[in-house]
Scaffold this motif. Structure first.
Motif, PDB file in Angstrom:
ATOM      1  N   VAL A  53       5.060  -9.245   0.302  1.00  0.00           N
ATOM      2  CA  VAL A  53       4.337  -8.217  -0.436  1.00  0.00           C
ATOM      3  C   VAL A  53       5.325  -7.271  -1.091  1.00  0.00           C
ATOM      4  CG1 VAL A  53       2.338  -8.364   1.088  1.00  0.00           C
ATOM      5  CG2 VAL A  53       4.133  -6.688   1.565  1.00  0.00           C
ATOM      6  N   THR A  54       4.930  -6.743  -2.239  1.00  0.00           N
ATOM      7  CA  THR A  54       5.751  -5.748  -2.928  1.00  0.00           C
ATOM      8  C   THR A  54       5.165  -4.354  -2.806  1.00  0.00           C
ATOM      9  OG1 THR A  54       4.596  -6.225  -4.995  1.00  0.00           O
ATOM     10  CG2 THR A  54       6.630  -7.430  -4.586  1.00  0.00           C
ATOM     11  N   ALA A  55       3.965  -4.259  -2.228  1.00  0.00           N
ATOM     12  CA  ALA A  55       3.356  -2.947  -2.028  1.00  0.00           C
ATOM     13  C   ALA A  55       2.523  -2.971  -0.744  1.00  0.00           C
ATOM     14  CB  ALA A  55       2.481  -2.570  -3.212  1.00  0.00           C
ATOM     15  N   GLU A  56       2.571  -1.864  -0.006  1.00  0.00           N
ATOM     16  CA  GLU A  56       1.782  -1.711   1.214  1.00  0.00           C
ATOM     17  C   GLU A  56       0.877  -0.489   1.058  1.00  0.00           C
ATOM     18  OE1 GLU A  56       5.160  -3.430   4.342  1.00  0.00           O
ATOM     19  OE2 GLU A  56       4.755  -1.265   4.202  1.00  0.00           O
ATOM     20  N   VAL A  57      -0.399  -0.674   1.341  1.00  0.00           N
ATOM     21  CA  VAL A  57      -1.372   0.415   1.258  1.00  0.00           C
ATOM     22  C   VAL A  57      -1.908   0.684   2.659  1.00  0.00           C
ATOM     23  CG1 VAL A  57      -3.552   1.196   0.272  1.00  0.00           C
ATOM     24  CG2 VAL A  57      -2.003  -0.217  -1.100  1.00  0.00           C
TER      25      VAL A  57
ATOM     26  N   PHE B 154      -5.558  -2.459  -8.806  1.00  0.00           N
ATOM     27  CA  PHE B 154      -4.630  -2.219  -9.905  1.00  0.00           C
ATOM     28  C   PHE B 154      -3.318  -2.956  -9.690  1.00  0.00           C
ATOM     29  CE2 PHE B 154      -0.987   0.277 -11.409  1.00  0.00           C
ATOM     30  CZ  PHE B 154      -1.209   0.234 -12.783  1.00  0.00           C
ATOM     31  N   LEU B 155      -2.738  -2.821  -8.496  1.00  0.00           N
ATOM     32  CA  LEU B 155      -1.437  -3.432  -8.239  1.00  0.00           C
ATOM     33  C   LEU B 155      -1.513  -4.950  -8.285  1.00  0.00           C
ATOM     34  CD1 LEU B 155      -0.193  -1.116  -5.348  1.00  0.00           C
ATOM     35  CD2 LEU B 155       0.613  -1.133  -7.719  1.00  0.00           C
ATOM     36  N   GLU B 156      -2.566  -5.531  -7.740  1.00  0.00           N
ATOM     37  CA  GLU B 156      -2.667  -6.991  -7.754  1.00  0.00           C
ATOM     38  C   GLU B 156      -2.891  -7.503  -9.166  1.00  0.00           C
ATOM     39  OE1 GLU B 156      -5.073  -8.803  -4.819  1.00  0.00           O
ATOM     40  OE2 GLU B 156      -4.175  -7.687  -3.162  1.00  0.00           O
ATOM     41  N   ARG B 157      -3.653  -6.772  -9.976  1.00  0.00           N
ATOM     42  CA  ARG B 157      -3.809  -7.174 -11.378  1.00  0.00           C
ATOM     43  C   ARG B 157      -2.512  -7.045 -12.157  1.00  0.00           C
ATOM     44  NH1 ARG B 157      -8.709  -4.250 -14.128  1.00  0.00           N
ATOM     45  NH2 ARG B 157      -7.779  -5.360 -15.898  1.00  0.00           N
ATOM     46  N   MET B 158      -1.632  -6.170 -11.701  1.00  0.00           N
ATOM     47  CA  MET B 158      -0.320  -6.026 -12.332  1.00  0.00           C
ATOM     48  C   MET B 158       0.687  -7.033 -11.787  1.00  0.00           C
ATOM     49  SD  MET B 158      -0.582  -3.777 -14.693  1.00  0.00           S
ATOM     50  CE  MET B 158       1.149  -3.576 -15.085  1.00  0.00           C
ATOM     51  N   GLY B 159       0.222  -7.955 -10.936  1.00  0.00           N
ATOM     52  CA  GLY B 159       1.096  -8.993 -10.422  1.00  0.00           C
ATOM     53  C   GLY B 159       1.952  -8.563  -9.252  1.00  0.00           C
ATOM     54  N   MET B 160       1.510  -7.532  -8.526  1.00  0.00           N
ATOM     55  CA  MET B 160       2.256  -7.049  -7.371  1.00  0.00           C
ATOM     56  C   MET B 160       1.478  -7.388  -6.103  1.00  0.00           C
ATOM     57  SD  MET B 160       3.489  -3.294  -8.752  1.00  0.00           S
ATOM     58  CE  MET B 160       4.393  -2.941  -7.231  1.00  0.00           C
ATOM     59  N   PRO B 161       1.882  -8.417  -5.349  1.00  0.00           N
ATOM     60  CA  PRO B 161       1.168  -8.760  -4.108  1.00  0.00           C
ATOM     61  C   PRO B 161       1.115  -7.560  -3.167  1.00  0.00           C
ATOM     62  CG  PRO B 161       2.752 -10.472  -4.693  1.00  0.00           C
ATOM     63  CD  PRO B 161       3.015  -9.322  -5.615  1.00  0.00           C
ATOM     64  N   THR B 162      -0.078  -7.276  -2.669  1.00  0.00           N
ATOM     65  CA  THR B 162      -0.323  -6.045  -1.915  1.00  0.00           C
ATOM     66  C   THR B 162      -0.979  -6.358  -0.584  1.00  0.00           C
ATOM     67  OG1 THR B 162      -0.651  -4.883  -4.009  1.00  0.00           O
ATOM     68  CG2 THR B 162      -1.409  -3.775  -2.029  1.00  0.00           C
ATOM     69  N   ALA B 163      -0.564  -5.656   0.447  1.00  0.00           N
ATOM     70  CA  ALA B 163      -1.166  -5.801   1.769  1.00  0.00           C
ATOM     71  C   ALA B 163      -1.773  -4.469   2.182  1.00  0.00           C
ATOM     72  CB  ALA B 163      -0.130  -6.252   2.790  1.00  0.00           C
ATOM     73  N   ALA B 164      -2.914  -4.523   2.870  1.00  0.00           N
ATOM     74  CA  ALA B 164      -3.596  -3.320   3.340  1.00  0.00           C
ATOM     75  C   ALA B 164      -3.491  -3.209   4.855  1.00  0.00           C
ATOM     76  CB  ALA B 164      -5.066  -3.358   2.914  1.00  0.00           C
ATOM     77  N   TYR B 165      -3.261  -1.997   5.333  1.00  0.00           N
ATOM     78  CA  TYR B 165      -3.116  -1.753   6.769  1.00  0.00           C
ATOM     79  C   TYR B 165      -3.910  -0.501   7.154  1.00  0.00           C
ATOM     80  CZ  TYR B 165       0.968  -4.767   6.028  1.00  0.00           C
ATOM     81  OH  TYR B 165       1.797  -5.807   5.674  1.00  0.00           O
ATOM     82  N   THR B 166      -4.412  -0.485   8.363  1.00  0.00           N
ATOM     83  CA  THR B 166      -5.053   0.720   8.878  1.00  0.00           C
ATOM     84  C   THR B 166      -3.979   1.663   9.432  1.00  0.00           C
ATOM     85  OG1 THR B 166      -5.323  -0.161  11.111  1.00  0.00           O
ATOM     86  CG2 THR B 166      -7.084  -0.636   9.511  1.00  0.00           C
TER      87      THR B 166
ATOM     88  N   SER C 154      -2.484   0.456  12.736  1.00  0.00           N
ATOM     89  CA  SER C 154      -1.674  -0.756  12.810  1.00  0.00           C
ATOM     90  C   SER C 154      -0.203  -0.399  12.979  1.00  0.00           C
ATOM     91  CB  SER C 154      -1.857  -1.587  11.545  1.00  0.00           C
ATOM     92  OG  SER C 154      -1.319  -0.895  10.423  1.00  0.00           O
ATOM     93  N   GLU C 155       0.612  -1.405  13.284  1.00  0.00           N
ATOM     94  CA  GLU C 155       2.044  -1.155  13.454  1.00  0.00           C
ATOM     95  C   GLU C 155       2.666  -0.620  12.174  1.00  0.00           C
ATOM     96  OE1 GLU C 155       6.117  -3.642  14.647  1.00  0.00           O
ATOM     97  OE2 GLU C 155       4.117  -4.530  14.956  1.00  0.00           O
ATOM     98  N   VAL C 156       2.333  -1.246  11.035  1.00  0.00           N
ATOM     99  CA  VAL C 156       2.858  -0.781   9.749  1.00  0.00           C
ATOM    100  C   VAL C 156       2.330   0.606   9.438  1.00  0.00           C
ATOM    101  CG1 VAL C 156       2.835  -1.207   7.253  1.00  0.00           C
ATOM    102  CG2 VAL C 156       3.180  -3.107   8.848  1.00  0.00           C
ATOM    103  N   GLY C 157       1.034   0.831   9.722  1.00  0.00           N
ATOM    104  CA  GLY C 157       0.438   2.134   9.452  1.00  0.00           C
ATOM    105  C   GLY C 157       1.058   3.245  10.265  1.00  0.00           C
ATOM    106  N   ARG C 158       1.286   2.994  11.568  1.00  0.00           N
ATOM    107  CA  ARG C 158       1.892   4.021  12.417  1.00  0.00           C
ATOM    108  C   ARG C 158       3.307   4.359  11.949  1.00  0.00           C
ATOM    109  NH1 ARG C 158      -0.297   0.787  16.542  1.00  0.00           N
ATOM    110  NH2 ARG C 158       1.795   0.033  17.086  1.00  0.00           N
ATOM    111  N   ALA C 159       4.056   3.332  11.522  1.00  0.00           N
ATOM    112  CA  ALA C 159       5.414   3.578  11.041  1.00  0.00           C
ATOM    113  C   ALA C 159       5.399   4.422   9.775  1.00  0.00           C
ATOM    114  CB  ALA C 159       6.123   2.250  10.789  1.00  0.00           C
ATOM    115  N   ALA C 160       4.436   4.157   8.887  1.00  0.00           N
ATOM    116  CA  ALA C 160       4.348   4.925   7.649  1.00  0.00           C
ATOM    117  C   ALA C 160       3.962   6.381   7.937  1.00  0.00           C
ATOM    118  CB  ALA C 160       3.329   4.283   6.710  1.00  0.00           C
TER     119      ALA C 160
END
Length: 561
Positions: free
Chosen positions: A149-153, A168-180, A183-189
């Motif tokens: 992924v190139t973007a994390e939400v 928007f990001l996926e239509r711009m060709g930027m693979p995006t992942a969503a996290y709560t 989640s581990e990614v969410g807590r780190a952010a």
């Protein structure tokens, strides 16, 4: 043979006599896919069932044109029912490729399979494997979760802004992942935000390589951070003048950008949303010249954008144009945006059209929480196992319905007309009529609906007898027809009674010069042109818009000279 990883998708090869031959041909995919061989469709169904029980996906079925289970068409239908999201390729043996081709053709028209190819006859048959890679790429971009992924939400589930940013990001060709946030990614952010910014973050949080960790308040903020502001053309306020400013980057605007920049014009394109316009939201455009297996709107738009960038076009995405001041006595036109002004010798209007609002207040309140304007490709995966309603009778609605049917338990197309034939291409009507998950409700409109935190049900009214019924719905996708976005134009640019820009012979005769109408794509203001769906009388098709975008460039050259 090594065991497949937990995430490794499967490719299932179906052949009674040539299974090992096909396994050898597909050996190049064995690193990234679990390549399985089945002697029959029944065995392929069993393999697919086991793969799914293991929590993995089937990416592709490859069958011969003749299988052990009987006629090929019912067999292909069984595979679609078994795994609706998988792509289906028929690789016919050369002994009966031509003989079977005629009987196979109707199945492709009705969407029973995705490609019919000649089985490889030797090593390095790259034509065959190009088709395979296209199918796997299409599957990977629309079904599989992105590996890189190139973007994390990071946001709470159902956050409308988070959904809009992902789209928007996926239509711009930027693979995006969503996290709560939990989640581990969410807590780190969240922890990083507390350490760097101090205090608690607002959601959504967005992390990209270019902008780092931010808490955007709008899609426009994301676009500006990644792609810049229009006033960056002229940061010193020196009124730098470009040759061509294109307003809108759908198919028409992208074609104008490619041909304008390639022919030496300094070119700027301004797009209010994501590159590609409405066409960019299409899951699969099958009738665009040169793409026999179809192409997604996002991929087509990104290829055109990269082509235009290569020739020197500058794109500014996420900025709505708010006004146009026509130049007088040879002075440049001025295009006004919230991000600054652009001075241009010529302006091409390619703003396309926007979807009309439904106007049902309880449903408007659920936009982004099950209710979506457009096909909302990024949330299609979230419809798995649910009941979905698509409102609209155009090609975009048909393409959205077929894509959503890969995931949803049922898809209902709601139209006010008596059917789809008057407004939708015949190939889509046929494919929809043969799809086991898609039904059409004619003479029907959505009049109500609701849910606790997101959409749960809809009320439909039959216009023939006034009867109403409530149906369960986890998703409502509104593709309600075309309205031009032209309110920002000055009165000098004349429009028809529906708001579309008049060009050529449609321009009122009192605006003609010496009794001669302006050229076909010219408006009532010299140096201002209109192409694509925003133009009165346009065909409302991707290929037609692209043609107009290319055709306008010689007129721009003539004006500049």
């Amino acid at each position: 043979m090594t065991e497949p990883s937990v995430e490794q998708p499967a490719i299932v090869l179906v052949s009674e006599e040539r299974g090992e031959f096909l396994r050898d041909e597909f050996g190049r995919y064995a690193r990234d896919y679990d390549v399985r061989v089945a002697a029959s469709v029944a065995e392929a169904e069993e393999i697919a069932g086991r793969v799914r029980q293991e929590g993995r996906q089937v990416a592709l079925f490859v069958t011969e044109s003749r299988v052990a289970d009987g006629p090929i068409m019912p067999a292909l239908h069984r595979l679609r029912v078994a795994v609706p999201t998988a792509r289906r390729l028929v690789a016919a043996h050369w002994d009966h490729f031509l003989e079977d081709a005629e009987s196979m053709r109707p199945g492709m028209v009705t969407g029973k399979y995705d490609a019919y190819l000649l089985m490889p006859r030797g090593a390095r048959d790259e034509e065959f494997h190009t088709a395979v890679c296209e199918l796997l790429s299409d599957w990977g971009s629309t079904v599989a979760r992105p590996e890189v992924v190139t973007a994390e939400v990071v946001s709470e589930p159902g956050n409308p802004l988070a959904g809009a940013i992902r789209e928007f990001l996926e239509r711009m060709g930027m693979p995006t992942a969503a996290y709560t946030p939990e989640s581990e990614v969410g807590r780190a952010a969240v922890e990083e935000w507390r350490e760097v910014q101090g205090g608690e973050p607002s959601f959504p949080l967005l992390r990209t390589i270019r902008v780092g960790l931010v808490a955007p308040g709008s899609v426009r903020e994301v676009a500006a951070a990644i792609y810049g502001r229009p006033d960056s053309i002229d940061p010193e306020g020196a009124n730098t003048v470009v040759d061509l400013c294109i307003v809108g980057a759908g198919p028409a605007g992208l074609a104008a950008a490619v041909y304008g920049a390639s022919e030496g014009l300094s070119t700027v394109a301004i797009e209010a949303e994501a590159i590609g316009g409405q066409a960019g939201t299409s899951s699969m455009i099958r009738n665009y010249l040169g793409f026999p297996r179809g192409v997604s709107g996002m991929r087509l738009a990104q290829r055109a954008r990269n082509q235009a960038l290569r020739f020197g076009t500058r794109f500014f995405t996420g900025w709505s144009v708010e006004g146009l001041t026509p130049g007088a006595d040879g002075a440049p036109h001025v295009v006004h945006t919230e991000g600054g002004d652009v001075h241009a010798r010529a302006v091409v209007l390619a703003t396309g059209v926007s979807y009309r609002k439904l106007g049902v207040e309880p449903l408007e309140a659920l936009v982004g929480r099950g209710v979506h304007y457009g096909s909302a490709m990024s949330v299609a995966r979230e419809m798995e196992g649910g009941d979905v309603v698509v409102v609209g009778g155009g090609n975009s609605a048909g393409q959205a319905a077929l894509h959503l049917a890969r995931f949803a338990r049922s898809v209902t197309i709601v139209v006010r007309r008596e059917g789809l034939e008057a407004t939708m291409s015949a190939y889509l009507v046929k494919e929809i009529s043969y799809h086991h998950r898609v039904q059409v409700r004619p003479c029907t409109e959505v009049v109500g609906g609701g849910g606790a935190d997101r959409l749960e049900w809809l009320r439909l009214r039959d216009s023939r007898d006034g009867s109403e019924d409530e149906v369960p719905a986890t998703g409502l996708f509104l593709l309600l027809g075309a309205e031009p976005h032209c309110g920002w134009l000055p009165d000098a640019v004349v429009r028809d009674e529906h708001g579309f820009v008049l060009t050529g012979r449609d321009v009122p005769t009192d605006a003609w010069t010496d009794g001669v109408p302006p050229p076909d794509l010219c408006t009532t203001v010299p140096g201002v042109f209109a192409v694509g769906d925003v133009r009165s009388g346009s065909m409302k098709r991707v290929a037609a818009a692209t043609g107009e975008g290319a055709s306008v460039v010689p007129l721009v050259h003539a004006h500049l000279s």
